[in-house]
Design a protein around this motif. Sequence first.
Motif, PDB file in Angstrom:
ATOM      1  N   ASP A  94       0.845  -1.185   0.000  1.00  0.00           N
ATOM      2  CA  ASP A  94       0.000   0.000   0.000  1.00  0.00           C
ATOM      3  C   ASP A  94       0.887   1.244   0.000  1.00  0.00           C
ATOM      4  O   ASP A  94       2.102   1.165   0.152  1.00  0.00           O
ATOM      5  CB  ASP A  94      -0.908  -0.004   1.229  1.00  0.00           C
ATOM      6  CG  ASP A  94      -2.139   0.865   1.031  1.00  0.00           C
ATOM      7  OD1 ASP A  94      -2.226   1.537  -0.025  1.00  0.00           O
ATOM      8  OD2 ASP A  94      -2.999   0.877   1.920  1.00  0.00           O
ATOM      9  N   ILE A  95       0.282   2.412  -0.171  1.00  0.00           N
ATOM     10  CA  ILE A  95       1.031   3.666  -0.196  1.00  0.00           C
ATOM     11  C   ILE A  95       1.110   4.254   1.208  1.00  0.00           C
ATOM     12  O   ILE A  95       0.266   3.981   2.056  1.00  0.00           O
ATOM     13  CB  ILE A  95       0.385   4.690  -1.156  1.00  0.00           C
ATOM     14  CG1 ILE A  95      -1.053   5.008  -0.717  1.00  0.00           C
ATOM     15  CG2 ILE A  95       0.399   4.164  -2.576  1.00  0.00           C
ATOM     16  CD1 ILE A  95      -1.694   6.096  -1.520  1.00  0.00           C
ATOM     17  N   ASN A  96       2.133   5.043   1.421  1.00  0.00           N
ATOM     18  CA  ASN A  96       2.309   5.716   2.705  1.00  0.00           C
ATOM     19  C   ASN A  96       2.558   7.202   2.445  1.00  0.00           C
ATOM     20  O   ASN A  96       3.621   7.738   2.734  1.00  0.00           O
ATOM     21  CB  ASN A  96       3.475   5.092   3.475  1.00  0.00           C
ATOM     22  CG  ASN A  96       3.613   5.656   4.881  1.00  0.00           C
ATOM     23  OD1 ASN A  96       2.638   6.166   5.443  1.00  0.00           O
ATOM     24  ND2 ASN A  96       4.809   5.602   5.434  1.00  0.00           N
ATOM     25  N   ILE A  97       1.555   7.855   1.847  1.00  0.00           N
ATOM     26  CA  ILE A  97       1.661   9.268   1.465  1.00  0.00           C
ATOM     27  C   ILE A  97       0.452  10.014   2.005  1.00  0.00           C
ATOM     28  O   ILE A  97      -0.687   9.523   1.918  1.00  0.00           O
ATOM     29  CB  ILE A  97       1.733   9.410  -0.073  1.00  0.00           C
ATOM     30  CG1 ILE A  97       3.014   8.748  -0.605  1.00  0.00           C
ATOM     31  CG2 ILE A  97       1.680  10.867  -0.493  1.00  0.00           C
ATOM     32  CD1 ILE A  97       3.105   8.741  -2.105  1.00  0.00           C
ATOM     33  N   LEU A 112      -5.786  17.185   0.673  1.00  0.00           N
ATOM     34  CA  LEU A 112      -5.814  18.137  -0.431  1.00  0.00           C
ATOM     35  C   LEU A 112      -5.750  19.572   0.074  1.00  0.00           C
ATOM     36  O   LEU A 112      -6.229  19.895   1.171  1.00  0.00           O
ATOM     37  CB  LEU A 112      -7.090  17.957  -1.251  1.00  0.00           C
ATOM     38  CG  LEU A 112      -7.283  16.617  -1.966  1.00  0.00           C
ATOM     39  CD1 LEU A 112      -8.630  16.596  -2.668  1.00  0.00           C
ATOM     40  CD2 LEU A 112      -6.165  16.370  -2.964  1.00  0.00           C
ATOM     41  N   LYS A 113      -5.162  20.441  -0.740  1.00  0.00           N
ATOM     42  CA  LYS A 113      -5.177  21.860  -0.450  1.00  0.00           C
ATOM     43  C   LYS A 113      -6.618  22.374  -0.512  1.00  0.00           C
ATOM     44  O   LYS A 113      -7.476  21.804  -1.193  1.00  0.00           O
ATOM     45  CB  LYS A 113      -4.324  22.622  -1.461  1.00  0.00           C
ATOM     46  CG  LYS A 113      -2.842  22.275  -1.431  1.00  0.00           C
ATOM     47  CD  LYS A 113      -2.088  23.018  -2.529  1.00  0.00           C
ATOM     48  CE  LYS A 113      -0.611  22.650  -2.540  1.00  0.00           C
ATOM     49  NZ  LYS A 113       0.121  23.303  -3.647  1.00  0.00           N
ATOM     50  N   LEU A 139       6.979  13.393 -13.452  1.00  0.00           N
ATOM     51  CA  LEU A 139       5.723  13.829 -14.060  1.00  0.00           C
ATOM     52  C   LEU A 139       4.583  13.848 -13.043  1.00  0.00           C
ATOM     53  O   LEU A 139       3.971  14.894 -12.784  1.00  0.00           O
ATOM     54  CB  LEU A 139       5.356  12.917 -15.237  1.00  0.00           C
ATOM     55  CG  LEU A 139       3.938  13.101 -15.802  1.00  0.00           C
ATOM     56  CD1 LEU A 139       3.778  14.479 -16.419  1.00  0.00           C
ATOM     57  CD2 LEU A 139       3.611  12.007 -16.810  1.00  0.00           C
ATOM     58  N   PHE A 140       4.261  12.709 -12.458  1.00  0.00           N
ATOM     59  CA  PHE A 140       3.111  12.637 -11.562  1.00  0.00           C
ATOM     60  C   PHE A 140       3.359  13.276 -10.197  1.00  0.00           C
ATOM     61  O   PHE A 140       2.432  13.884  -9.639  1.00  0.00           O
ATOM     62  CB  PHE A 140       2.624  11.201 -11.440  1.00  0.00           C
ATOM     63  CG  PHE A 140       1.890  10.742 -12.667  1.00  0.00           C
ATOM     64  CD1 PHE A 140       0.607  11.187 -12.936  1.00  0.00           C
ATOM     65  CD2 PHE A 140       2.498   9.897 -13.584  1.00  0.00           C
ATOM     66  CE1 PHE A 140      -0.076  10.800 -14.076  1.00  0.00           C
ATOM     67  CE2 PHE A 140       1.831   9.492 -14.732  1.00  0.00           C
ATOM     68  CZ  PHE A 140       0.546   9.946 -14.974  1.00  0.00           C
ATOM     69  N   GLU A 143      -1.391  18.994   0.307  1.00  0.00           N
ATOM     70  CA  GLU A 143      -0.825  19.862   1.346  1.00  0.00           C
ATOM     71  C   GLU A 143       0.645  19.514   1.588  1.00  0.00           C
ATOM     72  O   GLU A 143       1.492  20.390   1.730  1.00  0.00           O
ATOM     73  CB  GLU A 143      -1.621  19.693   2.657  1.00  0.00           C
ATOM     74  CG  GLU A 143      -2.987  20.356   2.654  1.00  0.00           C
ATOM     75  CD  GLU A 143      -2.897  21.858   2.889  1.00  0.00           C
ATOM     76  OE1 GLU A 143      -1.766  22.374   3.037  1.00  0.00           O
ATOM     77  OE2 GLU A 143      -3.952  22.511   2.921  1.00  0.00           O
ATOM     78  N   LYS A 144       0.940  18.242   1.643  1.00  0.00           N
ATOM     79  CA  LYS A 144       2.310  17.787   1.875  1.00  0.00           C
ATOM     80  C   LYS A 144       2.867  17.228   0.569  1.00  0.00           C
ATOM     81  O   LYS A 144       2.444  16.175   0.101  1.00  0.00           O
ATOM     82  CB  LYS A 144       2.348  16.715   2.963  1.00  0.00           C
ATOM     83  CG  LYS A 144       3.754  16.323   3.384  1.00  0.00           C
ATOM     84  CD  LYS A 144       3.712  15.319   4.529  1.00  0.00           C
ATOM     85  CE  LYS A 144       5.130  14.938   4.970  1.00  0.00           C
ATOM     86  NZ  LYS A 144       5.109  13.959   6.099  1.00  0.00           N
ATOM     87  N   PRO A 145       3.826  17.921  -0.051  1.00  0.00           N
ATOM     88  CA  PRO A 145       4.282  17.521  -1.385  1.00  0.00           C
ATOM     89  C   PRO A 145       5.096  16.222  -1.382  1.00  0.00           C
ATOM     90  O   PRO A 145       5.722  15.854  -0.393  1.00  0.00           O
ATOM     91  CB  PRO A 145       5.150  18.703  -1.821  1.00  0.00           C
ATOM     92  CG  PRO A 145       5.627  19.320  -0.553  1.00  0.00           C
ATOM     93  CD  PRO A 145       4.506  19.142   0.429  1.00  0.00           C
ATOM     94  N   ILE A 146       5.052  15.564  -2.519  1.00  0.00           N
ATOM     95  CA  ILE A 146       5.900  14.398  -2.756  1.00  0.00           C
ATOM     96  C   ILE A 146       7.278  14.885  -3.188  1.00  0.00           C
ATOM     97  O   ILE A 146       7.393  15.844  -3.960  1.00  0.00           O
ATOM     98  CB  ILE A 146       5.286  13.502  -3.849  1.00  0.00           C
ATOM     99  CG1 ILE A 146       3.891  13.034  -3.431  1.00  0.00           C
ATOM    100  CG2 ILE A 146       6.173  12.311  -4.168  1.00  0.00           C
ATOM    101  CD1 ILE A 146       3.115  12.360  -4.549  1.00  0.00           C
TER     102      ILE A 146
END
Length: 496
Positions: free
Chosen positions: A152-155, A159-160, A456-457, A466-469
Amino acid sequence: MLLPYYLCSYLAGILPICFLGVQNISEVKNKKILCVIFGYSLIYLILSLIFICFFDVKQALILTFSSVLFMFYGKIIINKIKKTYLPTKIRLINVAFLLGLVGIIFTPYFILDKLVWGILALEILTILVLASEAVKYNKGIAQFYNKATKKDINIDLTLKEGVELPNIYFFIPDSYSGASALKHFYDDGNEVFINWLKKEGFKVYDEAHPNYSHTNYSLPSTLQMNYLVNFYKYDEKASEQMNLAQLATFQYDNMTLKILKKLGYTTHHIVNDYDKHYMDDRGYSFDHKVDLAKSYSFEHALVHDTYFRKIIRRILRLSTRKYMLNVFDWLENNTFETKKNFVYCHLMCPHHPFHFDEKGDLPKEDYDYDNPEVYPKMYMDQIKYLNIRFMRIIKSIKKKDPNAIIIIQADHGGPKSLFFPELYTADNIWFERYSIMRAIYAPKEYDLDFVSSVNLFPTIFNNWLEKPIRIKDDHYWFVTSNKGFKMIKLEFNTDK
């Protein structure tokens, strides 16, 4: 005593089908393999009956055996001989090889009898080994998919404030070089289409680069938003096909798709026969799979190194052409009943084989695209027709969905520098293969400045979150061999 001849000649033709089936076992259904074997059986039977009309039974069977060997292995053997011992211009070796096989009918029968038994034993042993490898391969694939789909993802996907998530169209025109490379290698800078895109509000990136030189590596890296060394673990003990299949799963089970799923997107995948089997059998999470037409990539691969290559290509390309036209029509005419849709469409165009001239008709030139005098024009003609269809698709999307994000980004540049020895230099490969078409339409003022495909993504998502990758530094690799997954890390000055 005739049974060994029947079996040998028949198995000689079945063997390449079985071998290719093992190589592509994660892609090709058993039903398709059986259909191909049935087709071969029919050809074999007809060939045998024809020879029986002119020779006695023993001679007919031996001649059938020889013909089958020549059809499936003759071109490979002859090319090997020519490259090793003879100038490439000499064609008499083809006639000599064929006459040698026909001469088998005059060989004493007691010699042929022993020879056939030996060949029969070798054929059976080979098929048993292939069957064993197929079983191991299937078990390994199943284990890998079970592990991959559980991750799974951990991000943080908060959303802003005020962000409205748009529909996203991600078009991947395979092997579409950027304008500078097209101008240098094909004497056509694609100015008409580039200027049209800019007028339509697209940002066209003149310095866009893939991170890898080939599709199997480039697309997983882009969709996983990371470099292979960080998420793909090469298994030295596994077969080459096993590692390629593991790598390919990231095209369908990756961080980008998982993030979009978490954000409530419905995903749509324009699939061909290969992708449909891949995803259906492994339970991939695309909500909609658009089944448009059959693909004959397996049959293409089967005859690629035989004397029937040009003939079969001409027959099968009509079906592939139909598939491509159906894809274009679906993209142009489709409407969504749901909000927040992600369309992932990998187009095998302008990649060879070529199905369109600049007007969309079948190319009139020689279909053998390996010809350096023919290839450049056919490649550019297919780009010109693809551009026309892109224009129609983009107009349709903008009319129905003016807030959509539209991404056109190739997986890698053109192959001319790889195809032709006189162009095979580090500078040419870098300049063409690592130059890609990238154009993005985003109606809102998104910050979309980036260089290589891996970002890209993350760049798109960071306009919403809110918290950028974290954005990755740009690195590039050239794939020197699928076997062992050998790659050279490249240094490139993007400021040039």
